[in-house]
Design a protein around this motif. Structure first.
Motif, PDB file in Angstrom:
ATOM      1  N   PRO A 213      29.218 -18.283 132.420  1.00  0.00           N
ATOM      2  CA  PRO A 213      29.967 -18.813 133.490  1.00  0.00           C
ATOM      3  C   PRO A 213      29.580 -20.413 133.592  1.00  0.00           C
ATOM      4  O   PRO A 213      30.621 -21.428 133.718  1.00  0.00           O
ATOM      5  N   ALA A 217      32.469 -23.534 132.925  1.00  0.00           N
ATOM      6  CA  ALA A 217      32.633 -24.759 133.714  1.00  0.00           C
ATOM      7  C   ALA A 217      32.246 -25.988 132.978  1.00  0.00           C
ATOM      8  O   ALA A 217      33.125 -26.913 133.049  1.00  0.00           O
ATOM      9  N   ARG A 220      35.771 -26.875 130.901  1.00  0.00           N
ATOM     10  CA  ARG A 220      36.580 -27.255 131.971  1.00  0.00           C
ATOM     11  C   ARG A 220      36.786 -28.961 131.942  1.00  0.00           C
ATOM     12  O   ARG A 220      37.705 -29.585 131.889  1.00  0.00           O
ATOM     13  N   MET A 322      44.922 -20.888 134.465  1.00  0.00           N
ATOM     14  CA  MET A 322      43.905 -19.833 135.343  1.00  0.00           C
ATOM     15  C   MET A 322      42.871 -20.181 135.752  1.00  0.00           C
ATOM     16  O   MET A 322      41.658 -19.829 134.947  1.00  0.00           O
ATOM     17  N   PRO A 323      42.392 -21.622 136.407  1.00  0.00           N
ATOM     18  CA  PRO A 323      41.124 -22.007 136.809  1.00  0.00           C
ATOM     19  C   PRO A 323      40.313 -21.098 137.363  1.00  0.00           C
ATOM     20  O   PRO A 323      39.070 -21.286 136.984  1.00  0.00           O
ATOM     21  N   ARG A 324      40.608 -20.046 137.714  1.00  0.00           N
ATOM     22  CA  ARG A 324      39.677 -19.063 137.959  1.00  0.00           C
ATOM     23  C   ARG A 324      39.228 -17.838 137.408  1.00  0.00           C
ATOM     24  O   ARG A 324      38.897 -16.550 137.962  1.00  0.00           O
ATOM     25  N   ARG A 326      38.375 -14.789 135.236  1.00  0.00           N
ATOM     26  CA  ARG A 326      37.213 -14.145 135.336  1.00  0.00           C
ATOM     27  C   ARG A 326      37.325 -12.662 135.076  1.00  0.00           C
ATOM     28  O   ARG A 326      38.465 -12.061 134.937  1.00  0.00           O
ATOM     29  N   LYS A 349      40.827 -10.840 135.588  1.00  0.00           N
ATOM     30  CA  LYS A 349      41.607 -11.202 136.872  1.00  0.00           C
ATOM     31  C   LYS A 349      42.125 -12.632 136.562  1.00  0.00           C
ATOM     32  O   LYS A 349      40.993 -13.543 136.408  1.00  0.00           O
ATOM     33  N   GLY A 351      43.459 -14.738 138.719  1.00  0.00           N
ATOM     34  CA  GLY A 351      42.684 -15.783 139.615  1.00  0.00           C
ATOM     35  C   GLY A 351      44.128 -16.241 140.079  1.00  0.00           C
ATOM     36  O   GLY A 351      43.986 -17.611 140.721  1.00  0.00           O
TER      37      GLY A 351
END
Length: 351
Positions: A213, A217, A220, A322-324, A326, A349, A351
């Protein structure tokens, strides 16, 4: 990316040690690459081979096993080793490696070995993927990402990794494209049409990134980190685990001496996790200081160039759509396969 639980791999026999030369009759010295359970977690088997049997004859496979980084590098670059007749590498050409299928056109100029027939003295130097091909990869990645953005759950292997290399590779019905290293008057190199390895490499890359994770980050904010993450993923989880070579003459390695005319299985997956070459080799660490490209394929290979760009553009498209992004609840990725390896599913997912 986790591996499946290793089962059924026989323990090493303690009677034979690493320093004994491998001359004479063909002994069955260590565990076989074809042992039941080896495909579940070959890295455990590789560790036994590196530590106890760095050079051993695998009778069920019919080849010598070479597992240490230094020995594998020698087998892949030394002219005393050649491609097998049924291999994709011609005699005198480079070994297939990573995403490369071993064309002589993929070898760095100073390492190219003259082959029978005309010799080309002015091969093009490797460069970036042409602009129109890069645009094709980017467009394909974004189309695929947008198709799954509204899902509650998606499988990135089935719905993304499988189709990005196919969509990024020109087929016979499309205007011929030329790639760096493909040669004058040649359309896209044949290795670019073999998309299965790029699919597995991309799946392992996404699995490793989604498992980190903090790295996700950082990516991004700084997308250029994707290149280091891609190189690290090819080291830790290469899509090609075994490359076959044959000795032209007798060759001395760290664990003994190979006879002339011996079939040799170079364990790429083992070399990439050799602690004598890489610190904490099982750890996925794109920031490692000892990162190297020697096992990822020649820089001039069109398939290598395409694979790296597909990873960069593919990850960018997924994170943009899909910024989230996971893992799906309870899902853990697992590599499968022995000669070639990668996760069969990546449930996420969006997101």
């Amino acid at each position: 990316m986790q591996a499946d639980a290793p089962e059924g791999i026989p323990a090493a026999e303690r009677g034979r040690r690493t320093g004994r030369p491998a001359r004479g009759p063909r002994p069955s010295t260590g565990p076989s690459l074809l042992a039941p359970g080896a495909a579940h977690d070959p890295y455990r088997l590789y560790r036994v081979l590196r530590e106890e049997y760095p050079l051993s004859y695998d009778a069920p496979l019919g080849a010598w096993l070479v597992s240490r980084y230094g020995d594998v590098a020698t087998a892949l670059t030394d002219p005393r080793f050649a491609g097998l007749p049924h291999d994709t590498a011609p005699r005198g050409g480079p070994a297939p490696l990573g995403l490369c299928h071993g064309s002589p056109l993929c070898a760095p100029r100073k390492h190219r070995t003259p082959a029978p027939g005309p010799v080309h003295h002015h091969m093009p130097d490797p460069g970036p993927v042409p602009r129109h091909m890069a645009a094709r990869i980017e467009r394909t990645a974004y189309v695929l990402a947008r198709r799954i953005v509204g899902r509650q759950q998606a499988d990135l292997v089935e719905e993304f990794c499988r189709w990005l290399p196919v969509g990024a590779t020109p087929d016979a019905s499309v205007r011929p494209h030329r790639l760096p290293g493909a040669g004058t008057g040649t359309t896209a190199a044949p290795c670019t049409r073999h998309t299965g390895l790029r699919e597995r490499a991309l799946a392992s890359f996404l699995a490793n990134v989604l498992d980190a994770p903090d790295l996700l980050a950082a990516l991004r904010i700084e997308p250029a980190l994707a290149d280091r993450a891609w190189t690290e993923s090819l080291r830790r989880d290469p899509p090609v685990q075994v490359v076959l070579r044959r000795t032209v003459t007798e060759v001395a390695l760290s664990g003994g001496t190979l006879p002339a005319g011996a079939d040799v299985a170079c364990l790429i997956g083992s070399a990439g996790r050799d602690p004598e070459r890489f610190a904490a080799p099982d750890l996925f660490d794109p920031f490692r200081r000892d990162q190297g490209r020697s096992l990822t394929g020649p820089a001039s290979c069109p398939a290598v160039l395409l694979g790296r760009l597909e990873a960069r553009q593919g990850l960018g498209a997924l994170l943009d759509a899909m910024p989230r992004l996971r893992w799906a609840d309870g899902f853990r990725p697992a590599g499968t396969g022995l000669l070639t390896r990668g996760p069969r599913a990546l449930l996420v997912k969006p997101g």
